[in-house]
Design a protein around this motif. Structure first.
Motif, short mmCIF file in Angstrom:
data_model
loop_
_atom_site.label_atom_id
_atom_site.label_comp_id
_atom_site.label_asym_id
_atom_site.label_seq_id
_atom_site.Cartn_x
_atom_site.Cartn_y
_atom_site.Cartn_z
N ASN A 128 39.61 -8.50 -20.00
CA ASN A 128 40.68 -10.11 -18.70
C ASN A 128 40.17 -9.24 -18.04
O ASN A 128 41.17 -10.80 -16.81
CB ASN A 128 41.94 -9.77 -19.61
CG ASN A 128 42.63 -10.18 -20.82
OD1 ASN A 128 41.86 -11.15 -20.90
ND2 ASN A 128 43.14 -8.93 -21.85
N GLY A 155 32.77 -9.68 -25.58
CA GLY A 155 33.29 -10.73 -24.94
C GLY A 155 34.61 -10.58 -25.35
O GLY A 155 35.39 -10.03 -27.12
N THR A 157 36.18 -13.24 -26.68
CA THR A 157 36.07 -14.15 -28.65
C THR A 157 34.77 -14.29 -28.36
O THR A 157 33.80 -14.08 -27.36
CB THR A 157 36.85 -15.37 -28.28
OG1 THR A 157 36.10 -16.13 -27.10
CG2 THR A 157 37.93 -15.47 -27.63
N GLY A 159 34.10 -16.93 -27.83
CA GLY A 159 33.17 -18.22 -27.26
C GLY A 159 32.62 -17.79 -25.98
O GLY A 159 32.50 -18.62 -24.77
N ASP A 160 33.13 -16.69 -25.86
CA ASP A 160 32.91 -16.56 -23.82
C ASP A 160 31.49 -15.60 -23.55
O ASP A 160 31.17 -14.85 -24.63
CB ASP A 160 34.54 -15.69 -23.62
CG ASP A 160 34.66 -14.53 -24.27
OD1 ASP A 160 33.80 -13.13 -24.28
OD2 ASP A 160 35.47 -14.52 -24.10
N SER A 161 31.31 -15.01 -22.76
CA SER A 161 30.02 -13.97 -22.07
C SER A 161 31.13 -12.98 -21.08
O SER A 161 30.71 -12.50 -20.50
CB SER A 161 29.17 -15.26 -22.05
OG SER A 161 28.91 -15.83 -22.06
N VAL A 162 32.49 -12.70 -21.80
CA VAL A 162 33.17 -11.57 -20.67
C VAL A 162 32.09 -10.33 -20.30
O VAL A 162 32.33 -9.92 -19.87
CB VAL A 162 34.34 -11.78 -20.84
CG1 VAL A 162 35.07 -10.76 -19.78
CG2 VAL A 162 34.94 -13.41 -21.32
N GLU A 165 29.86 -10.16 -18.52
CA GLU A 165 30.39 -10.39 -16.73
C GLU A 165 30.81 -8.56 -16.63
O GLU A 165 30.72 -7.80 -15.22
CB GLU A 165 31.65 -11.35 -16.56
CG GLU A 165 30.92 -12.35 -15.99
CD GLU A 165 32.93 -13.20 -16.28
OE1 GLU A 165 33.13 -12.70 -15.37
OE2 GLU A 165 32.41 -14.30 -17.37
N SER A 184 33.61 -9.17 -30.83
CA SER A 184 34.34 -9.82 -29.69
C SER A 184 35.60 -9.04 -30.92
O SER A 184 35.76 -8.07 -31.07
CB SER A 184 34.62 -11.82 -29.76
OG SER A 184 35.17 -11.87 -31.09
#
Ligand SMILES: Cc1cc2nc3c(=O)[nH]c(=O)nc-3n(C[C@H](O)[C@H](O)[C@H](O)COP(=O)(O)O)c2cc1C
Length: 343
Positions: A128, A155, A157, A159-162, A165, A184
Motif C-alpha cells: 500500500n 499486487g 489484488t 487487478g493492480d500492478s503494485v 511498482e 495477490s
C-alpha cells in the motif's frame, strides 16, 4: 545418471559479489523451513534458501523463536535471513546485526498476508505504500555491505500492478534479487498462481528475478519460467514432505524409497536435537503428516500423531519401515516403473 536443466546453472548476484549455485530455491515457510528442513533441502540441491521470517523488532531479537530462526547452517551459501518490519531504521539496524552474525544476504518480506504481520504495516501491507518500500530497502542496503533481496507478490489484488511498482522501487533502492509470488495479497494462498503476471516486472528490472507459486515438479517449474521470463524458481509447499524435490528439478536421480526413509529418520533426529525432545516431537508431526501423505500412506498419520516424544517417533519409523517400503514398491509397480512415489 544426471543431466543438467535450465535450473542447474549458477547465477551471480550484485555484480558477482555472491553466486547462487543454481536457480532452484526453497521458499521461506514459517514453521516448516527451519534449520533441519533446510539442511536436507540443501543436501538435495536447493540453490538458495532464506530463513523463516524473523521480526526486525529489537525487543524480540533474543526470543527463542527469533534466535532459532537465524541459526546459520554449516556449508550453506549464501547464509540468508528474511526480516519483516516497517520502520527503515529498525530494519537497517536488524540487518546490521544479522551481518555481524555472519549473514551474507538479507531478504525483506513484502509478501506475507498474515494479519499478525499486516496489522503492524509489514509484509504485504507495505504494498500500500511503495515509497515506504523504497525507504526500507534503501536504508537496509546502505546499512550493510551484503546483497539485499525482496520477496513480494504481484499486487494487492489481481487487478493492480503494485507488485511491479514495488519491484522497481526496490531495485532502485538497491535490491539485488527480486522474488515474486504470482498471487495477490487478496488471493493469500488461494487460486492458481499467475506466473505470466511477472512478465511486466521482467521488462522493468535488470536484477535477477525468481518466480514463486505452485511450482511442484520439473514441468510446472518450466511452465513458470517460460510464462514469467524469470531467471529461477522458488518452491514452497511443493517441497513439504519431499525435501529431495530439488534433485528432480536439477535433472538428478531422486533417492529411492529406502534412502527416503533414511532421510525421514535423519529429519526426525535433527528436529529432536534442534528443538529439544518435546518441541522437536511436536514439530515433527506436521512434517511426518506431509511425508506420509506424499508416500500414499496418509492412513498411518493418526498413529504417529499420538506419539509423545522423540524416542517413540524413532521407534515408530523403525517399526513401519517394511510397511512403507511395501507401499512404495506397489506404487512403483502400478506406475510400471521403478520410480519413487509420485509427488
Ligand atoms: C506455512 C507457510 C508459511 C510461510 N511463511 C513465509 C515466510 O516466513 N516468509 C515468506 O516470505 N513467505 C512465507 N510463505 C509464503 C511462501 O514462501 C510462498 O510464497 C507461498 O507458499 C507460495 O509458494 P508455493 O505455491 O510454492 O507454496 C509461507 C507459506 C506457507 C504455506
Amino acid at each position: 545418471m544426471s543431466s543438467s536443466t535450465p535450473l542447474s546453472h549458477s547465477i551471480a548476484l550484485a555484480n558477482g559479489e555472491l553466486t547462487l549455485r543454481n536457480r532452484a530455491a526453497l521458499a521461506p515457510m514459517a514453521g516448516m523451513t527451519d534449520v533441519p528442513f533446510r539442511t536436507l533441502a540443501w543436501f538435495y540441491g536447493a540453490g538458495h534458501m532464506v530463513s523463516e521470517m524473523v521480526t526486525a523488532k529489537p525487543e524480540l531479537w533474543d526470543t527463542g523463536k527469533s534466535r532459532s530462526r537465524r541459526v546459520l547452517i554449516d556449508g550453506v551459501r549464501p547464509q540468508a535471513v528474511q526480516i519483516a518490519g516497517h520502520d527503515p531504521l529498525v530494519m537497517a539496524e536488524s540487518a546490521r546485526r544479522l551481518v555481524g552474525e555472519g549473514v551474507e544476504l538479507v531478504d525483506i518480506n513484502f509478501g506475507c498476508p498474515a494479519k499478525k504481520v499486516c496489522r503492524k504495516a509489514a509484509g504485504s501491507a507495505l504494498l500500500n505504500d511503495i515509497d515506504q518500500i523504497q525507504r526500507i530497502v534503501g536504508a537496509v542496503a546502505s546499512a550493510v555491505d551484503v546483497p539485499v533481496s525482496i520477496k513480494t507478490r504481484i499486487g494487492l489484488t489481481l487487478g493492480d500492478s503494485v507488485g511491479t511498482e514495488a519491484a522497481i522501487a526496490a531495485q532502485n533502492a538497491g535490491a539485488q534479487l527480486i522474488v515474486m509470488h504470482g498471487r495477490s495479497r487478496a488471493c493469500r494462498f488461494k487460486g492458481e498462481a499467475q506466473p505470466h503476471r511477472l512478465r511486466e516486472v521482467r521488462q522493468h528490472i535488470h536484477v535477477p528475478l525468481f518466480v514463486n507459486g505452485d511450482v511442484i515438479d520439473p514441468q510446472s517449474a518450466s511452465r513458470a519460467l517460460v510464462a514469467s521470463g524469470a531467471d529461477g524458481v522458488m518452491i514452497g509447499r511443493g517441497a513439504m514432505g519431499q525435501p529431495w524435490i530439488f534433485a528432480s528439478l536439477l535433472g538428478r536421480p531422486l533417492p529411492d524409497a529406502a534412502e527416503r526413509l533414511d532421510v525421514i529418520g535423519r529429519h526426525l533426529a535433527m528436529m529432536h536435537e534442534f528443538y529439544g525432545d518435546e518441541a522437536g516431537a511436536r514439530i515433527a508431526r506436521k512434517h511426518m503428516q506431509a511425508y506420509l501423505q506424499r508416500w500414499g500412506a496418509a492412513e498411518l498419520t493418526s498413529s504417529f500423531m499420538a506419539l509423545a516424544d522423540g524416542d517413540a517417533q524413532n521407534q515408530w519409523l523403525f517399526e513401519h519401515r517394511d510397511r512403507l517400503l511395501g507401499v512404495a514398491r506397489s506404487a512403483a509397480t502400478q506406475m510400471g516403473a521403478q520410480t519413487p512415489v509420485a509427488a
